[in-house]
Design an enzyme around this catalytic site. Structure first.
Site, PDB file in Angstrom:
ATOM      1  N   ASP A   1      -4.884 -16.057  29.510  1.00 44.11           N
ATOM      2  CA  ASP A   1      -6.209 -16.154  30.134  1.00 44.11           C
ATOM      3  C   ASP A   1      -6.158 -16.637  31.579  1.00 44.11           C
ATOM      4  O   ASP A   1      -7.000 -16.249  32.389  1.00 44.11           O
ATOM      5  CB  ASP A   1      -7.116 -17.079  29.317  1.00 44.11           C
ATOM      6  CG  ASP A   1      -7.440 -16.514  27.942  1.00 44.11           C
ATOM      7  OD1 ASP A   1      -7.342 -15.280  27.749  1.00 44.11           O
ATOM      8  OD2 ASP A   1      -7.790 -17.302  27.051  1.00 44.11           O
TER       9      ASP A   1
ATOM     10  N   HIS B   1      -9.400 -16.606  25.024  1.00 45.97           N
ATOM     11  CA  HIS B   1      -8.954 -16.480  23.642  1.00 45.97           C
ATOM     12  C   HIS B   1      -9.190 -17.791  22.906  1.00 45.97           C
ATOM     13  O   HIS B   1      -8.919 -18.858  23.452  1.00 45.97           O
ATOM     14  CB  HIS B   1      -7.451 -16.169  23.596  1.00 45.97           C
ATOM     15  CG  HIS B   1      -7.087 -14.787  23.985  1.00 45.97           C
ATOM     16  ND1 HIS B   1      -7.055 -14.363  25.300  1.00 45.97           N
ATOM     17  CD2 HIS B   1      -6.714 -13.730  23.235  1.00 45.97           C
ATOM     18  CE1 HIS B   1      -6.681 -13.096  25.336  1.00 45.97           C
ATOM     19  NE2 HIS B   1      -6.464 -12.688  24.091  1.00 45.97           N
TER      20      HIS B   1
END
Length: 155
Positions: A32, A81
């Site tokens: 991310d 996530h």
């Protein structure tokens, strides 16, 4: 009082579980935040990342670098996530399997908000005293746009 072998093995299992939890978390943070050093450190050089459709299977450090840097990161403007429910089972002192669920929300390069739900099926191996992921199979349940939704930072 001397330490029993049973105590030593139990302590090793606790430490090993923490190491595997960190691998699962470092996957999310590394991906991310586009932190290649963190992301690449979770995989063994001969690891397999089987993302499945629509992406495919990627082998070794070069394959994982290719899919991450050349395909996935350019495809996502942002992603977050969230992994939960990690269950670990040991297959010996230096091998374990894990399964966890993941939800991901993000914006693709075409500025479309997306949601993904999946499970990760991992094989962890300890080599030279270090745990890493040897194989990750992704089973996707949905990968859908969020029509009319714009994900943006607060002002």
């Amino acid at each position: 009082m001397s330490e029993s072998p049973d105590f030593a093995q139990r302590l090793d299992r606790v430490e090993s579980r923490f190491a595997m939890h960190d691998l699962v978390s470092d996957y999310c943070h590394g991906f991310d935040k586009h932190d290649w050093d963190r992301f690449s450190a979770i995989w063994w050089p001969d690891a397999v990342w089987d993302i499945g459709p629509p992406f495919g299977k990627f082998e070794g450090s070069e394959g994982i670098a290719h899919v991450t840097k050349d395909i996935l990161w350019p495809a996502w403007l942002a992603s977050s996530h969230f992994t939960t429910n990690l269950v670990i089972a040991f297959d010996g002192d230096d091998r374990a399997t894990g399964v966890c669920d993941v939800d991901c929300i993000g914006t693709t390069a075409d500025e479309q908000a997306q949601t993904v739900s999946a499970s990760y099926f991992d094989r962890f191996e300890r080599r030279g005293g270090v745990w890493k992921i040897a194989h990750r199979k992704v089973k996707m349940y949905h990968f859908n746009p969020l029509p009319g939704v714009t994900l943006s930072a607060p002002e």
